[in-house]
Scaffold this motif. Sequence first.
Motif, PDB file in Angstrom:
ATOM      1  N   ARG A 103      45.138 -18.323  45.047  1.00 58.66           N
ATOM      2  CA  ARG A 103      45.243 -16.880  45.256  1.00 58.66           C
ATOM      3  C   ARG A 103      43.883 -16.229  45.488  1.00 58.66           C
ATOM      4  NH1 ARG A 103      46.765 -14.821  39.106  1.00 58.66           N
ATOM      5  NH2 ARG A 103      44.750 -15.383  38.139  1.00 58.66           N
ATOM      6  N   GLY A 104      42.820 -16.856  44.977  1.00 53.68           N
ATOM      7  CA  GLY A 104      41.499 -16.267  45.141  1.00 53.68           C
ATOM      8  C   GLY A 104      40.876 -16.538  46.494  1.00 53.68           C
ATOM      9  N   VAL A 105      41.448 -17.476  47.268  1.00 53.57           N
ATOM     10  CA  VAL A 105      40.866 -17.821  48.573  1.00 53.57           C
ATOM     11  C   VAL A 105      41.793 -17.468  49.735  1.00 53.57           C
ATOM     12  CG1 VAL A 105      39.466 -19.663  47.588  1.00 53.57           C
ATOM     13  CG2 VAL A 105      41.758 -20.187  48.430  1.00 53.57           C
ATOM     14  N   ALA A 106      43.043 -17.104  49.426  1.00 56.41           N
ATOM     15  CA  ALA A 106      43.998 -16.782  50.490  1.00 56.41           C
ATOM     16  C   ALA A 106      43.812 -15.346  50.972  1.00 56.41           C
ATOM     17  CB  ALA A 106      45.432 -16.985  49.992  1.00 56.41           C
ATOM     18  N   GLU A 154      51.278 -14.199  53.208  1.00 56.24           N
ATOM     19  CA  GLU A 154      51.691 -15.243  54.144  1.00 56.24           C
ATOM     20  C   GLU A 154      50.684 -16.390  54.176  1.00 56.24           C
ATOM     21  OE1 GLU A 154      52.484 -13.621  57.963  1.00 56.24           O
ATOM     22  OE2 GLU A 154      54.221 -12.453  57.286  1.00 56.24           O
ATOM     23  N   ASP A 155      49.400 -16.045  54.152  1.00 61.50           N
ATOM     24  CA  ASP A 155      48.380 -17.085  54.136  1.00 61.50           C
ATOM     25  C   ASP A 155      48.461 -17.897  52.843  1.00 61.50           C
ATOM     26  OD1 ASP A 155      46.035 -18.468  55.108  1.00 61.50           O
ATOM     27  OD2 ASP A 155      44.881 -17.332  53.622  1.00 61.50           O
ATOM     28  N   LEU A 156      48.770 -17.222  51.717  1.00 61.99           N
ATOM     29  CA  LEU A 156      48.898 -17.920  50.445  1.00 61.99           C
ATOM     30  C   LEU A 156      50.051 -18.910  50.495  1.00 61.99           C
ATOM     31  CD1 LEU A 156      48.099 -18.280  47.479  1.00 61.99           C
ATOM     32  CD2 LEU A 156      49.579 -16.344  46.909  1.00 61.99           C
ATOM     33  N   GLU A 157      51.192 -18.474  51.032  1.00 59.84           N
ATOM     34  CA  GLU A 157      52.341 -19.368  51.144  1.00 59.84           C
ATOM     35  C   GLU A 157      52.018 -20.571  52.017  1.00 59.84           C
ATOM     36  OE1 GLU A 157      55.898 -18.995  49.950  1.00 59.84           O
ATOM     37  OE2 GLU A 157      54.492 -18.151  48.491  1.00 59.84           O
ATOM     38  N   ARG A 158      51.328 -20.331  53.115  1.00 58.29           N
ATOM     39  CA  ARG A 158      50.970 -21.422  54.034  1.00 58.29           C
ATOM     40  C   ARG A 158      50.016 -22.408  53.358  1.00 58.29           C
ATOM     41  NH1 ARG A 158      46.705 -22.436  56.924  1.00 58.29           N
ATOM     42  NH2 ARG A 158      45.753 -20.408  56.431  1.00 58.29           N
TER      43      ARG A 158
END
Length: 734
Positions: free
Chosen positions: A350-353, A357-361
């Motif tokens: 979560r700290g780098v997304a 949507e980017d987190l899920e990917r």
Amino acid sequence: MTIQLTDWGWRYATRKDWALKNVTLSIEPGERILLLGGSGSGKSTLLRALAGLLNDESLGESRGNFEMKNAQPGLLLQDPINQIMAEEVGADVAFGCENLGVQAAEIWPRVNSALDDVSLRVRLNHNTSRLSGGQQQRLALAGLLAMQPSVLLLDEPSSMLDPAGSARLRESVSKAVSGRSSTMVIVEHQFERWLDLVDRVVVLGDGGRVVADGDTDQIFSAHQATLQELGIWLPQPTERNLSSTIPAASTRRVTRGETPTLSTHGLSAGFQGEVVARFDEDLALLPGKNYVISAPNGTGKTALALTLAGLLPPVSGVVRTEGRVSIAMQIPDHQFVAKTVGDELTLSLRGVAEGYEDLERRVRGLAMTLRLEGLLDAHPLALSGGQKRRLSVGLALAEKSPVIILDEPTFGQDAHTWSELVELMRTHRVADSTLIVITHDQGLAQAIGDFMIELVASPDATDQQLASGQNPREREGKAERVPPIWRVSPLAKLAASGVIALALLATLDAVSASVALLLELPLLFFAGLSARGLIARLAVLISAAVLTGVTISLYGDGSGRVYFTFGLIEVSDGSLALALASALRVLAIALPAVVLFATVKAQALGESLGQRTRLPIRFVLGTTVAFRLISVVADDWRTLQMARISRGLPAAKGVRNFFSASFALLILTLRRAETISLAMQVRGFDAITDRTWATPSRFAWPEWLLIAIGFSIAAASLAAAISCQTFNFVLGVL
């Protein structure tokens, strides 16, 4: 004694898929089998079946035929800490022999021989919790060898051992199965040193089926392609000396303009103020570089890792870091803080997304890289050992912290997952981060190591004796002196404390309690407790007494002069006298119990109860092991707090965080208890008929003397109260 499986399969109660399918296997007496397979192929399940641990229908269901008669199997599980039954090394090794009814005169020679075979030369009374992971693994093996099983089952026995320890362990196993007196089945991913000991190889494929079975040469020549496809390691060339291929970290000096991500000055590390290791030189670790710490078992590598990560305070010196430190702990179970694999990955990413949507990917991508894509909804503790390790490493790398520490990141991996983890270490960290890897895996060190970090272990008295060629067990009596009261039977301590308590419960007056307290005070000196331990115990006791006194002074029955009244509260001469008597009685009753039982080990209590009472043996042994588990759970709680802090979560402060951490501890404890239950079965717990005891529980003149002292204190306190006419015959409440 032939073991025969025909179209046999097993499915765990909590899983949809079968762990093993249609296994047809015949094992003759004296055979030595190497069991191979990729990660998750069912090797550990098959070993548990051969050990007779899958007979309970509540654990799952089986199909096909399984026959094993007149065999005494012994299984070494992967997790050594959950195979320890006793507080002391000698008692732990003796545990299985006692359950099998081996005569007491034969037990200690077996114990000493087994410890020598595995090169664990520590005192018999050495505390098992002070052993390193590798030493605990050797201890678990010693406990099995002492039982002299007819079927020896080893599940990755050298996974946590340094090269020298692995070589010694191989020698001890060779001795145990010499002369074809025992059958052996061993699971090892990197098995080169075992090849000349085995004469047959069985290969499990995906889905838990036997895909190859034959002699060693035939398997590695005719099935090489199959082995490679399954991710099974092929025999590797002779290991090289790491010190000749990787330069020491101290040879890389910081130049002007370079800022270390981590530096140390005069650093030594250890637990509870006891130094176990230190760095030979001050360190200045640079961004973009990989550093390897490789040292023998018991040299304090894990303590140093936790200290570098800021989770354990240095015993001396300082550690400076530029930003956060991520760590993959040695035991993956300690690192998990979420309920599902997907939640664990989400927390780290979560700290780098950039957005949801980017987190899920990123979560899906990392799960695929770790071969966990089908397990996103599974609880992390429900994964296999290799899957847990991949997840813990992936979590640490995903955070892209300035400093990343990985403690034994590749144990339990097949060739495919090992290669993928190495590639993950190379690619899933930013260019300006520093990677510190603690490992016995020389292949990993050579694959990613830029520099070696040298450790200096702090040898204890046992190590010094070994260096001088002395066997510490021959010096048992001289090596460690304890006050005589420690050697008195726990039952005598219980009786002495009980007699005093009964006398003081019969009267509620200040005189009897005061006399008892004065006579009990010498116990504080004879107990031999440290000042720190004594203060900790007395602080709790005094607090309880004060609280009792204050409560009774405010709400006790009033009489005589009244000093203060407010609602139900009334302070008077009567309530104050009653409060003083009650507080003194709490102290007088609790003091001998606290001091005497501070000198009691759960192991000694279990031996006394088992030999001197008519309590059921299984109940006594189970309770004794449970007492040891309490200290392990306390360590788990502290480690879980470290894990939460390392993952960027608050410690267990506040209701929500406390219950979250408590739930994680509950799950971990239940898993641990399940494994300990299996280990107890392996050590003959279910087969107990006429148990013997390696250490007889004595009840001689010291025990009778302590009981007499208890009666004397009780009689003196009652006599004083009667003579002073303060005796008040009531059965008050503490």
